[in-house]
Design a protein around this motif. Sequence first.
Motif, PDB file in Angstrom:
ATOM      1  N   GLY A   1     -13.311  -3.401  -1.795  1.00 26.26           N
ATOM      2  CA  GLY A   1     -12.438  -2.916  -0.735  1.00 26.26           C
ATOM      3  C   GLY A   1     -12.901  -1.637  -0.071  1.00 26.26           C
ATOM      4  N   ARG A   2     -14.179  -1.318  -0.178  1.00 28.93           N
ATOM      5  CA  ARG A   2     -14.690  -0.091   0.428  1.00 28.93           C
ATOM      6  C   ARG A   2     -15.315  -0.323   1.800  1.00 28.93           C
ATOM      7  NH1 ARG A   2     -17.279   0.381  -4.756  1.00 28.93           N
ATOM      8  NH2 ARG A   2     -19.202   0.165  -3.599  1.00 28.93           N
TER       9      ARG A   2
ATOM     10  N   ALA B   1      -3.229  -2.788   4.363  1.00 32.18           N
ATOM     11  CA  ALA B   1      -4.575  -2.915   3.824  1.00 32.18           C
ATOM     12  C   ALA B   1      -5.050  -4.350   3.975  1.00 32.18           C
ATOM     13  CB  ALA B   1      -4.598  -2.518   2.360  1.00 32.18           C
TER      14      ALA B   1
ATOM     15  N   ARG C   1       0.896  -3.026  -1.678  1.00 32.30           N
ATOM     16  CA  ARG C   1      -0.364  -2.498  -2.179  1.00 32.30           C
ATOM     17  C   ARG C   1      -0.110  -1.414  -3.226  1.00 32.30           C
ATOM     18  NH1 ARG C   1      -4.225   1.254   0.950  1.00 32.30           N
ATOM     19  NH2 ARG C   1      -6.020   1.216  -0.394  1.00 32.30           N
ATOM     20  N   GLN C   2       0.833  -0.511  -2.948  1.00 36.76           N
ATOM     21  CA  GLN C   2       1.144   0.562  -3.888  1.00 36.76           C
ATOM     22  C   GLN C   2       1.793   0.014  -5.149  1.00 36.76           C
ATOM     23  OE1 GLN C   2       3.368   3.305  -1.510  1.00 36.76           O
ATOM     24  NE2 GLN C   2       1.566   4.073  -0.462  1.00 36.76           N
TER      25      GLN C   2
ATOM     26  N   ASP D   1       1.637  -1.839   2.982  1.00 38.49           N
ATOM     27  CA  ASP D   1       1.485  -0.658   2.126  1.00 38.49           C
ATOM     28  C   ASP D   1       2.364  -0.721   0.884  1.00 38.49           C
ATOM     29  OD1 ASP D   1      -0.482   0.597   3.595  1.00 38.49           O
ATOM     30  OD2 ASP D   1       0.945   1.704   4.825  1.00 38.49           O
TER      31      ASP D   1
ATOM     32  N   TRP E   1      -4.081  -9.710   4.415  1.00 41.40           N
ATOM     33  CA  TRP E   1      -3.402  -8.466   4.762  1.00 41.40           C
ATOM     34  C   TRP E   1      -2.279  -8.224   3.767  1.00 41.40           C
ATOM     35  CZ3 TRP E   1       1.733  -7.645   6.425  1.00 41.40           C
ATOM     36  CH2 TRP E   1       1.996  -6.345   6.850  1.00 41.40           C
TER      37      TRP E   1
ATOM     38  N   ARG F   1      -2.825  -0.488  -6.171  1.00 41.82           N
ATOM     39  CA  ARG F   1      -4.051  -0.403  -5.367  1.00 41.82           C
ATOM     40  C   ARG F   1      -3.994   0.748  -4.381  1.00 41.82           C
ATOM     41  NH1 ARG F   1      -4.503  -6.736  -3.934  1.00 41.82           N
ATOM     42  NH2 ARG F   1      -5.261  -7.445  -5.936  1.00 41.82           N
ATOM     43  N   GLY F   2      -2.977   1.508  -4.353  1.00 37.36           N
ATOM     44  CA  GLY F   2      -2.839   2.532  -3.335  1.00 37.36           C
ATOM     45  C   GLY F   2      -2.916   3.848  -3.887  1.00 37.36           C
TER      46      GLY F   2
ATOM     47  N   LYS G   1     -15.594  -0.790   5.676  1.00 39.21           N
ATOM     48  CA  LYS G   1     -14.819  -0.350   6.833  1.00 39.21           C
ATOM     49  C   LYS G   1     -14.805  -1.400   7.927  1.00 39.21           C
ATOM     50  CE  LYS G   1     -13.934   3.634   5.085  1.00 39.21           C
ATOM     51  NZ  LYS G   1     -12.649   3.804   4.465  1.00 39.21           N
TER      52      LYS G   1
ATOM     53  N   VAL H   1      -7.303  -7.004   2.077  1.00 40.55           N
ATOM     54  CA  VAL H   1      -7.872  -7.291   0.767  1.00 40.55           C
ATOM     55  C   VAL H   1      -8.909  -8.396   0.924  1.00 40.55           C
ATOM     56  CG1 VAL H   1      -7.349  -8.104  -1.566  1.00 40.55           C
ATOM     57  CG2 VAL H   1      -5.720  -6.638  -0.355  1.00 40.55           C
TER      58      VAL H   1
END
Length: 77
Positions: free
Chosen positions: A38-39, A2, A71-72, A68, A65, A76-77, A41, A4
Amino acid sequence: MAIVVELDLLLVRRNMSVGEFAEAVGITPANVAVLKNGRAKAVRFTTLDAICRVLDCQPGDVLRWVPDDDRQAAGRG
């Protein structure tokens, strides 16, 4: 993975409101919210250039960056 967007932190450090920032960059406050939450694209280079100019920073100060797993773990995931 992701990306950020660190706008909240940068705006606080510069004591700048979302409205002031949006006007200085030339985007709407709604688009600032999309970036901050964070929406987004994509970000145009011209917009990233304006963000860096207004905040007197480098692109790496704005975008980060996160793998994953991190982030989880951060919720945030």
